[in-house]
Design an enzyme around this catalytic site. Structure first.
Site, short mmCIF file in Angstrom:
data_model
loop_
_atom_site.label_atom_id
_atom_site.label_comp_id
_atom_site.label_asym_id
_atom_site.label_seq_id
_atom_site.Cartn_x
_atom_site.Cartn_y
_atom_site.Cartn_z
N CYS A 2 0.85 -1.18 0.00
CA CYS A 2 0.00 0.00 0.00
C CYS A 2 0.89 1.23 0.00
O CYS A 2 2.11 1.14 0.03
CB CYS A 2 -0.90 -0.01 1.23
SG CYS A 2 -1.87 -1.53 1.43
N ARG A 27 2.23 1.55 -6.91
CA ARG A 27 2.38 0.47 -5.94
C ARG A 27 1.23 -0.53 -6.03
O ARG A 27 1.31 -1.63 -5.49
CB ARG A 27 2.47 1.05 -4.52
CG ARG A 27 3.71 1.88 -4.29
CD ARG A 27 3.71 2.52 -2.92
NE ARG A 27 3.93 1.53 -1.87
CZ ARG A 27 5.12 1.21 -1.38
NH1 ARG A 27 6.20 1.78 -1.87
NH2 ARG A 27 5.24 0.33 -0.42
N TRP A 75 -4.07 -1.77 -0.90
CA TRP A 75 -4.12 -3.04 -1.64
C TRP A 75 -4.68 -4.06 -0.67
O TRP A 75 -4.06 -4.38 0.34
CB TRP A 75 -2.72 -3.42 -2.11
CG TRP A 75 -2.67 -4.57 -3.08
CD1 TRP A 75 -2.79 -4.52 -4.43
CD2 TRP A 75 -2.46 -5.95 -2.76
NE1 TRP A 75 -2.67 -5.78 -4.97
CE2 TRP A 75 -2.47 -6.67 -3.97
CE3 TRP A 75 -2.27 -6.65 -1.56
CZ2 TRP A 75 -2.28 -8.06 -4.02
CZ3 TRP A 75 -2.09 -8.02 -1.60
CH2 TRP A 75 -2.10 -8.71 -2.84
N ASN A 104 0.36 0.37 6.47
CA ASN A 104 0.81 -0.67 5.55
C ASN A 104 1.25 -1.86 6.36
O ASN A 104 1.92 -1.70 7.38
CB ASN A 104 1.99 -0.20 4.70
CG ASN A 104 1.63 0.90 3.74
OD1 ASN A 104 0.46 1.17 3.51
ND2 ASN A 104 2.63 1.54 3.18
N GLY A 105 0.93 -3.07 5.90
CA GLY A 105 1.36 -4.27 6.60
C GLY A 105 0.19 -5.13 7.00
O GLY A 105 -0.95 -4.94 6.54
N GLU A 500 10.32 -14.91 -18.46
CA GLU A 500 10.09 -13.49 -18.18
C GLU A 500 9.17 -12.87 -19.23
O GLU A 500 8.30 -12.06 -18.89
CB GLU A 500 11.43 -12.75 -18.14
CG GLU A 500 11.34 -11.26 -17.98
CD GLU A 500 10.71 -10.80 -16.68
OE1 GLU A 500 10.42 -9.60 -16.56
OE2 GLU A 500 10.48 -11.64 -15.78
N LYS A 504 5.59 -11.05 -18.38
CA LYS A 504 5.25 -9.68 -18.77
C LYS A 504 3.89 -9.64 -19.46
O LYS A 504 3.07 -8.75 -19.20
CB LYS A 504 6.32 -9.11 -19.71
CG LYS A 504 7.58 -8.69 -19.02
CD LYS A 504 7.36 -7.48 -18.16
CE LYS A 504 8.19 -7.49 -16.89
NZ LYS A 504 8.03 -8.55 -15.95
N GLU A 507 1.09 -10.23 -16.90
CA GLU A 507 0.94 -9.14 -15.94
C GLU A 507 0.13 -7.98 -16.49
O GLU A 507 -0.73 -7.43 -15.79
CB GLU A 507 2.32 -8.61 -15.53
CG GLU A 507 3.08 -9.49 -14.57
CD GLU A 507 4.44 -8.90 -14.23
OE1 GLU A 507 4.79 -8.88 -13.04
OE2 GLU A 507 5.14 -8.47 -15.16
N HIS A 523 7.02 -32.55 -24.42
CA HIS A 523 6.65 -33.36 -23.26
C HIS A 523 5.38 -32.85 -22.58
O HIS A 523 5.19 -33.07 -21.39
CB HIS A 523 7.81 -33.39 -22.26
CG HIS A 523 9.05 -34.00 -22.82
ND1 HIS A 523 9.13 -35.32 -23.20
CD2 HIS A 523 10.26 -33.46 -23.07
CE1 HIS A 523 10.34 -35.58 -23.66
NE2 HIS A 523 11.04 -34.46 -23.60
N LYS A 622 3.54 -3.05 -6.90
CA LYS A 622 4.96 -2.96 -7.23
C LYS A 622 5.82 -3.57 -6.14
O LYS A 622 6.78 -4.28 -6.40
CB LYS A 622 5.33 -1.49 -7.42
CG LYS A 622 6.78 -1.27 -7.87
CD LYS A 622 7.00 -1.83 -9.26
CE LYS A 622 8.39 -1.56 -9.78
NZ LYS A 622 8.63 -2.24 -11.06
#
Length: 627
Positions: A2, A27, A75, A104-105, A500, A504, A507, A523, A622
């Protein structure tokens, strides 16, 4: 995860808070809010689920002239993203809010605390764990005032500060807290344990935030709070108290961040800006770290002597998400050039495993933010067992950078887009430097080291040339934007880049994508291949080129469309596949860094064409500071 922002000074606070919240949007959040102290000493609170525009609309017509306020972007962890669950939360007295808290937390023991507070008569208005903290501080303050504790001219000794200290002592979990009190027009109290907070020092004013971005352009000095510290902040003073050691003299550092660093400039999005910044961020990662005289890399912050590093017989690389993919690139680099065994661990798994770790094992924690909760916990666990821990990090003063025994900063500059781009390539560059360093410590010859350095010095120009494919990549993106699934395939050094690239795309465009070693396709994943499923093959010239060509043939035989990321002028590939993105020629060990560029651009352009918010993708943050 957050975002917190606060201000106390002489200016109108509301506009500064909203500006700070806009800078913290990257964030990730699902609601926002602010609390401002009016000139009559009462607290006005405004909260809204959704994007910041809803909050801005709420306060647009309000005459909020107070010069002290706090704000928050949330968040969700406990409770859905609703107006009621948005921060700040308040402690409620008979005359209205007595205080407001942004947090936050995660409060791990919030249920036990909530039960106790309900027994005291507190009524909860939200589903969050944070509201417990607001009522807990109010409870501690009420008891102190009832016992005759008086407000003094010295803020550190005030019952407000004592109430915060007493309350956080009862909280189990993580917190970055900022508290505003009714009737206290010149006092903010901040507390940190496991969730970052910074204080911007101005002239007759102070700013508080969960990272430095809201401070850019407003303060030129900064103080990083450490765990278990409480900051007592007025317009003209900053006092810090540590839980164990009492008063602490704050370490005031220059804020090397400008307003332009946290704006998009001429680019449509932060992500696109950061993709194009990579030639310079790669130069910054290498600047001052290459010694031609010794044909090796030079690091100033490892805090381990060359003799101790020579005794390292195993390296563990740990990280999450994109940082884990960079670690996989590092595994290939270090094992090939330094001949050291490397193990790559998801930090979220390592923190709960009990793997056998021998003497001579060195841990590198890889992180952009330096605050990733899983990575921090993994580092602490390995450190607790007595092994040296080093960080590869982009954020000065972050928790991981502070707690590691030493480390290497990326110097990539602020990365605002949620989907990491320049931090990934900078991490790969630093790992390439480490491979050179350990190689020269062990067996690599002077001539080999010189050739390695010469190749690295060409890297920024190679990346600049890779960026020139932007127009062709945009055309390819338009062709495949409606696909529902992508496969990304590569071998050896390019396998982590396939992972990666798929990440991307997932996301920011919300298209399902999977990355695999190209030879593993047969396979299982080949069952997904059909005319509607594009496969992105990383197939530059190199040691396994012919093998990957065979894998392409297998996909084409099943009518799967193929996008090839290949070396310039490769006619064999061009005749075989449907679309080609050409790369400049690069040695095998640098191909992951060069090849990452077109995959970032492909994801970006597809997401834009699909109307997605590329800088603030849904459900993501983030800096992931919760488990």
């Amino acid at each position: 995860m957050c975002g917190i922002v606060g201000y106390v000074g002489f200016r109108r606070a509301t506009g500064l808070i909203l500006e700070g919240l806009r800078r913290l949007e990257y964030r990730g959040y699902d609601s926002s809010g602010l609390a401002v102290l009016d000139e009559d000493g009462t607290i006005d609170v405004f909260k809204a689920a959704g994007r910041l525009a809803r909050l801005e609309a709420l306060v647009r017509d309000e005459p909020l002239d107070g010069s002290i306020a706090i704000g928050h972007t949330r968040w969700a962890t406990h409770g859905a993203p609703t107006d009621a669950n948005a921060h700040p939360h308040v402690g409620l007295g008979t005359a209205g809010p007595t205080l407001a808290v942004a947090h936050n937390g995660v409060v791990e023991n919030f249920r036990a605390l909530k039960t106790r507070l309900e027994a005291e008569g507190y009524v909860f208005q939200s589903e969050t764990d944070t509201e417990v903290i607001a009522h807990l501080i109010d409870s501690c303050l009420s008891k102190a005032l009832a016992a005759g504790s008086r407000v003094t001219d010295e803020p550190v000794d005030s019952p407000f500060v004592r109430a915060v200290r007493e309350a956080v002592a009862q909280v189990r979990g993580t917190y970055g807290l900022l508290v505003l009190f009714r009737g206290q027009p010149d006092l903010l109290v901040a507390a940190r344990c496991g969730s970052p907070l910074v204080v911007g020092v101005g002239d007759g004013e102070h700013f508080i935030a969960s990272d430095a971005s809201p401070l850019a352009g407003h303060a030129d000095r900064i103080v990083y709070l450490a765990d278990h510290e409480v900051a007592v902040i007025t317009a003209s003073s900053l006092r810090i108290i540590h839980r164990d050691s009492g008063s602490v003299e704050p370490s005031v550092l220059p804020l090397e961040l400008s307003a332009s660093d946290v704006s998009t400039g001429d680019y449509a999005h932060f992500m696109l800006k950061e993709i194009h910044e990579q030639p310079e961020s790669i130069r910054a990662a290498m600047r001052g770290r290459l010694s031609r005289d010794d044909a090796t890399a030079v690091f100033g912050g490892l805090n381990l002597t060359p003799r101790k590093l020579q005794r390292v017989n195993r390296i563990v690389l740990t990280g999450c998400g994109t940082s884990w993919h960079a670690a996989l690139v590092g595994e290939y680099l270090i094992e090939e050039f330094a001949r050291l065994p490397v193990e790559v661990e998801y930090a979220s798994e390592l923190r709960y495993r009990n793997p056998p770790i021998d003497e001579g094992t060195l841990l590198f924690a890889i992180t952009q933010s330096g605050e990733t909760a899983d990575t921090l916990a993994a580092l602490r666990e390995i450190k607790r067992k007595g092994h040296p821990t080093l960080a590869i990090c982009n954020t000065v003063g972050s928790s991981i950078a502070t707690e590691a025994d030493g480390g290497i900063y990326l110097h990539a500059g602020p990365e605002i887009g949620v989907a990491s781009t320049k931090a990934f390539t900078s991490q790969c560059v630093v790992l390439a430097l480490l491979a050179l360093y350990f190689g020269r410590l062990r067996h690599m010859s002077f001539e080999q080291g010189q050739r390695y350095i010469e190749a690295l010095e060409q890297l920024p120009d190679l990346v600049s040339r890779a960026l020139e494919a932007d127009g062709e990549i945009r055309r390819i993106a338009a062709k495949y934007q409606e696909a529902s699934t992508f496969l990304y395939l590569g071998r050896q050094y390019n396998f982590p880049v396939a992972l990666e690239g798929a990440l991307k795309l997932k996301e920011i465009s919300y298209i399902h994508a999977e990355g695999y070693p190209a030879a593993e396709m047969k396979h299982g994943p080949i069952a997904l291949v059909d005319a509607a499923t594009p496969s992105v093959f990383l197939i530059p010239q190199g040691a396994v080129y012919d093998k990957v060509i065979l894998n392409v043939e297998e996909v084409k035989a099943r009518k799967g469309p193929v996008i090839a990321v290949s070396s310039m002028g490769d006619e064999r590939v061009r005749e075989l596949v449907d679309d080609v993105i050409e790369l400049p020629e690069a040695p095998d060990f640098l191909q992951p860094i060069v090849a990452a560029i077109p995959l970032q651009l492909l994801a970006y352009h597809i997401a834009v064409l699909r109307g997605c918010d590329v800088d603030k993708p849904r459900n993501l943050a983030k800096s992931v500071t919760v488990e």
